[in-house]
Design a protein around this motif. Structure first.
Motif, PDB file in Angstrom:
ATOM      1  N   GLU A  67     -28.625 -67.947  48.050  1.00  0.00           N
ATOM      2  CA  GLU A  67     -29.669 -67.048  47.581  1.00  0.00           C
ATOM      3  C   GLU A  67     -29.333 -65.613  47.973  1.00  0.00           C
ATOM      4  N   GLY A  68     -29.430 -64.717  46.981  1.00  0.00           N
ATOM      5  CA  GLY A  68     -29.099 -63.316  47.206  1.00  0.00           C
ATOM      6  C   GLY A  68     -27.612 -63.015  47.173  1.00  0.00           C
ATOM      7  N   GLY A  69     -26.778 -64.019  46.916  1.00  0.00           N
ATOM      8  CA  GLY A  69     -25.330 -63.803  46.943  1.00  0.00           C
ATOM      9  C   GLY A  69     -24.666 -63.740  45.587  1.00  0.00           C
ATOM     10  N   SER A  70     -25.453 -63.614  44.503  1.00  0.00           N
ATOM     11  CA  SER A  70     -24.858 -63.636  43.160  1.00  0.00           C
ATOM     12  C   SER A  70     -23.926 -62.454  42.936  1.00  0.00           C
ATOM     13  N   ALA A  71     -24.326 -61.255  43.388  1.00  0.00           N
ATOM     14  CA  ALA A  71     -23.478 -60.079  43.170  1.00  0.00           C
ATOM     15  C   ALA A  71     -22.136 -60.232  43.874  1.00  0.00           C
ATOM     16  N   GLY A  72     -22.147 -60.693  45.120  1.00  0.00           N
ATOM     17  CA  GLY A  72     -20.890 -60.902  45.832  1.00  0.00           C
ATOM     18  C   GLY A  72     -20.040 -61.995  45.210  1.00  0.00           C
ATOM     19  N   PHE A  73     -20.699 -63.056  44.725  1.00  0.00           N
ATOM     20  CA  PHE A  73     -19.971 -64.145  44.077  1.00  0.00           C
ATOM     21  C   PHE A  73     -19.273 -63.675  42.810  1.00  0.00           C
ATOM     22  N   LEU A  74     -19.952 -62.834  42.022  1.00  0.00           N
ATOM     23  CA  LEU A  74     -19.381 -62.388  40.756  1.00  0.00           C
ATOM     24  C   LEU A  74     -18.365 -61.270  40.914  1.00  0.00           C
ATOM     25  N   SER A  75     -18.337 -60.602  42.054  1.00  0.00           N
ATOM     26  CA  SER A  75     -17.578 -59.359  42.184  1.00  0.00           C
ATOM     27  C   SER A  75     -16.087 -59.521  41.920  1.00  0.00           C
ATOM     28  N   GLU A  76     -15.499 -60.684  42.262  1.00  0.00           N
ATOM     29  CA  GLU A  76     -14.055 -60.853  42.112  1.00  0.00           C
ATOM     30  C   GLU A  76     -13.647 -61.369  40.738  1.00  0.00           C
ATOM     31  N   PHE A  77     -14.609 -61.714  39.902  1.00  0.00           N
ATOM     32  CA  PHE A  77     -14.255 -62.206  38.566  1.00  0.00           C
ATOM     33  C   PHE A  77     -13.850 -61.043  37.671  1.00  0.00           C
ATOM     34  N   THR A  78     -12.981 -61.333  36.702  1.00  0.00           N
ATOM     35  CA  THR A  78     -12.480 -60.297  35.802  1.00  0.00           C
ATOM     36  C   THR A  78     -13.555 -59.879  34.812  1.00  0.00           C
ATOM     37  N   LEU A  79     -13.320 -58.753  34.155  1.00  0.00           N
ATOM     38  CA  LEU A  79     -14.264 -58.266  33.161  1.00  0.00           C
ATOM     39  C   LEU A  79     -14.423 -59.238  32.002  1.00  0.00           C
ATOM     40  N   GLY A  80     -13.380 -60.028  31.740  1.00  0.00           N
ATOM     41  CA  GLY A  80     -13.456 -60.991  30.648  1.00  0.00           C
ATOM     42  C   GLY A  80     -14.505 -62.062  30.861  1.00  0.00           C
ATOM     43  N   THR A  81     -15.021 -62.210  32.088  1.00  0.00           N
ATOM     44  CA  THR A  81     -16.066 -63.195  32.354  1.00  0.00           C
ATOM     45  C   THR A  81     -17.317 -62.903  31.544  1.00  0.00           C
ATOM     46  N   LEU A  82     -17.526 -61.648  31.173  1.00  0.00           N
ATOM     47  CA  LEU A  82     -18.710 -61.267  30.410  1.00  0.00           C
ATOM     48  C   LEU A  82     -18.527 -61.399  28.905  1.00  0.00           C
ATOM     49  N   ASN A  83     -17.363 -61.864  28.448  1.00  0.00           N
ATOM     50  CA  ASN A  83     -17.146 -62.032  27.014  1.00  0.00           C
ATOM     51  C   ASN A  83     -18.200 -62.964  26.429  1.00  0.00           C
ATOM     52  N   GLY A  84     -18.872 -62.495  25.393  1.00  0.00           N
ATOM     53  CA  GLY A  84     -19.895 -63.292  24.735  1.00  0.00           C
ATOM     54  C   GLY A  84     -21.271 -63.180  25.354  1.00  0.00           C
ATOM     55  N   ALA A  85     -21.363 -62.636  26.581  1.00  0.00           N
ATOM     56  CA  ALA A  85     -22.668 -62.522  27.234  1.00  0.00           C
ATOM     57  C   ALA A  85     -23.501 -61.385  26.649  1.00  0.00           C
ATOM     58  N   VAL A  86     -22.843 -60.303  26.231  1.00  0.00           N
ATOM     59  CA  VAL A  86     -23.524 -59.169  25.597  1.00  0.00           C
ATOM     60  C   VAL A  86     -22.694 -58.721  24.411  1.00  0.00           C
ATOM     61  N   GLY A  87     -23.330 -58.076  23.474  1.00  0.00           N
ATOM     62  CA  GLY A  87     -22.622 -57.587  22.306  1.00  0.00           C
ATOM     63  C   GLY A  87     -21.719 -56.405  22.624  1.00  0.00           C
ATOM     64  N   ASP A  88     -20.643 -56.294  21.846  1.00  0.00           N
ATOM     65  CA  ASP A  88     -19.720 -55.148  21.941  1.00  0.00           C
ATOM     66  C   ASP A  88     -19.027 -55.076  23.303  1.00  0.00           C
ATOM     67  N   TRP A  89     -18.943 -56.203  24.031  1.00  0.00           N
ATOM     68  CA  TRP A  89     -18.379 -56.146  25.373  1.00  0.00           C
ATOM     69  C   TRP A  89     -16.877 -55.884  25.357  1.00  0.00           C
ATOM     70  N   GLU A  90     -16.150 -56.399  24.371  1.00  0.00           N
ATOM     71  CA  GLU A  90     -14.701 -56.201  24.356  1.00  0.00           C
ATOM     72  C   GLU A  90     -14.353 -54.713  24.298  1.00  0.00           C
ATOM     73  N   ARG A  91     -15.088 -53.950  23.492  1.00  0.00           N
ATOM     74  CA  ARG A  91     -14.827 -52.504  23.429  1.00  0.00           C
ATOM     75  C   ARG A  91     -15.156 -51.848  24.763  1.00  0.00           C
ATOM     76  N   ILE A  92     -16.297 -52.217  25.350  1.00  0.00           N
ATOM     77  CA  ILE A  92     -16.691 -51.627  26.632  1.00  0.00           C
ATOM     78  C   ILE A  92     -15.672 -51.984  27.710  1.00  0.00           C
TER      79      ILE A  92
END
Length: 521
Positions: free
Chosen positions: A156-181
């Motif tokens: 609990e409360g550790g989501s930001a630290g858990f996600l911090s080492e993942f690559t930007l590609g982890t967000l592919n498909g989670a939001v629109g226009d992410w590949e350009r961003i």
């Protein structure tokens, strides 16, 4: 949140096993591309987004199937039912991923790890491989389900630290226009979610807009949007009663479309949109089939009807009581659609030439195609054209007008095009450049030397048949030299961006002649 993730679900839906080198194709941009592939295919070099020809080149024995989204939704009902037997309020994020609130269920089963193992065992016993993750938010829980060899629990409360080492590609498909961003972030030196999360929220919103702000919240371990502004949404629910009970699913699905139209009208009157929809089907024998369907944006009426069909297709009538072997389920008596989570409707830009955002980009909806055929029969084949984006350096060069029904032949390749106009793109591009005059403070014409030196700061710009407008800001010149090796087609020009009280312009000077190429609104 507890998230159940079934790997490569599009393949499972069409019967391709993980040990087989297989892929599911969908049409995107006029070509067939890999929508999902098995572990064996990935080991051979097949990747999502590849063209079919490229995938078969790296894996000649690739087993190929067309994507069947109806089978995906219908088949996933078995997974949702297995999870619902252990925890209430199963929310189907999409076919292959579902979620439930973890707090209450974890207390009941003796802890989060016990709950995670029970859910995973239940899904495996139902015949499906899965990963189960638990975290503060939906996105972090799904990432946890995809990692750790079957899933893991984020403290609990550790989501930001858990996600911090993942690559930007982890967000592919989670939001629109992410590949350009993500491409821009990489050029800025940011390579993981931790670096992205460390940026100031205001800076992210100002540079990347609403899509970037939503991605930034996910990278920080928060939800993509704020909590729903109102909880009491029961008064917005819509009900369809069947008398006599509907004995065929087609009757219910047909009614679901009209019911969804009523729901959308009620939400629009309140200035709201629904991001989580509750579908409740009541049967004559007292049974109730209830599911939550999540969608970031407005579910169209057809999409709602499709999800009702999936829900009915996956529902299995309970066994009859002892001694009543001839008992029947009796049909559907009521269908209830409830907006389980609503948010302010900020509007969305729909695709002009693609149906529901799911169709092939560049294709016409059937109704538009029929109308275009009739007009072309009256006025000629060239009477109706549609824009096709192609390569080029200037805004006017990048749009090729193609007659409806024809392939975009003769366009320039996609690139790279050194010297092309950077974003943000102008909103108005005249069919032909407009003549203009640019003068300095003394009224003398502004010229650009061969070394791209400006004779004097631009002070006034005068378009044809208009009064001179004082220049409040300007930038340039940007030299552009084309086909220097061909004396007959060589071209040398310089671009400027000028701002006046009446608007902003993209101007070009070539051979001492100024023209307005585009206008920023």
């Amino acid at each position: 949140m507890l998230v159940v993730w079934c790997p490569d679900w599009p393949l499972t839906a069409v019967g391709i096993e993980a040990a087989v080198a297989g892929a599911v194709m969908e049409r995107t941009g006029g070509s067939e591309r890999v929508a999902a592939c098995s572990a064996a295919a990935r080991g051979a070099g097949v990747r999502r987004g590849q063209r079919r020809r490229d995938a078969q080149r790296v894996c000649p024995d690739l087993l190929v199937r067309d994507r069947d989204e109806e089978a995906e939704g219908r088949g996933f009902e078995a997974v949702a039912a297995a999870v619902a037997a252990l925890a209430p309020r199963v929310e189907i994020v999409r076919a292959g991923v579902c979620a439930v609130p973890a707090t209450g269920a974890a207390r009941f089963y003796g802890g989060e790890e016990a709950l995670r193992m029970l859910v995973q065992d239940a899904v495996v016993e139902a015949g499906f491989d899965c990963g189960v993750g638990i975290a503060d938010g939906l996105f972090a829980a799904e990432v946890a389900a995809r990692n750790g060899g079957g899933g893991l629990i984020v403290p609990e409360g550790g989501s930001a630290g858990f996600l911090s080492e993942f690559t930007l590609g982890t967000l592919n498909g989670a939001v629109g226009d992410w590949e350009r961003i993500a491409g821009i972030l990489v050029r800025l030196g940011i390579k993981n979610l931790g670096g992205f999360a460390g940026l100031a929220p205001g800076d992210v919103l100002g540079r990347f807009g609403a899509a970037g702000a939503a991605a930034h919240r996910l990278a920080r371990g928060e939800e993509a949007r704020d909590v729903a502004p109102r909880e009491a949404v029961g008064e917005l629910a819509v009900v369809k009663e069947f008398d006599p009970p509907a004995g065929r699913s087609d009757e219910v699905v047909f009614a679901a479309k009209a019911l969804a139209d009523r729901l959308h009208d009620g939400l629009a009157a309140e200035g709201l949109t629904c991001v989580r929809l509750g579908v409740e089907v009541e049967f004559a024998d007292g049974e109730v089939a209830e599911r939550l369907w999540r969608h970031d944006g407005l579910l169209s009426s057809n999409a709602v009807a499709e999800r009702v069909r999936w829900q009915l297709s996956g529902w299995t009538p309970p066994p009859p009581p002892p001694g009543l072997d001839d008992a029947v389920w009796g049909g559907v008596t009521a269908l209830i659609l409830t907006p389980d989570q609503v948010v302010p409707d900020t509007g969305s830009q729909q695709s002009l030439w693609g149906p529901d955002g799911r169709g092939e980009r560049g294709t016409l909806p059937e109704a538009v195609a029929r109308a275009a055929d009739r007009v072309q029969a009256l006025l000629g084949h060239q009477a109706i054209t549609r824009p096709h984006l192609t390569g080029g350096r200037s805004p006017g060069e990048r749009v090729l007008r193609v007659p409806v029904g024809d392939l975009p032949l003769g366009g320039r390749p996609e690139g790279p095009w050194p010297g092309r106009l950077p974003e943000v793109s102008p909103s108005v591009v005249p069919p032909a450049p407009l003549r203009a005059e640019v003068t300095d403070a003394d009224g003398a014409p502004v010229v650009v030397s061969a070394r791209s030196v400006v004779s004097a700061p631009p002070a006034f710009v005068e378009r044809s048949r208009s009064r001179p407008q004082p220049v409040t800001a300007w930038t340039g010149p940007w030299p552009c030299v084309e086909r220097w090796w061909d004396p007959d087609e060589a071209r040398r020009r310089a671009r400027f961006q000028l701002v006046t009280e009446q608007g902003a312009y993209l101007l070009t000077v070539e051979g001492g002649v100024w023209t307005v190429e585009a206008i920023y609104d």
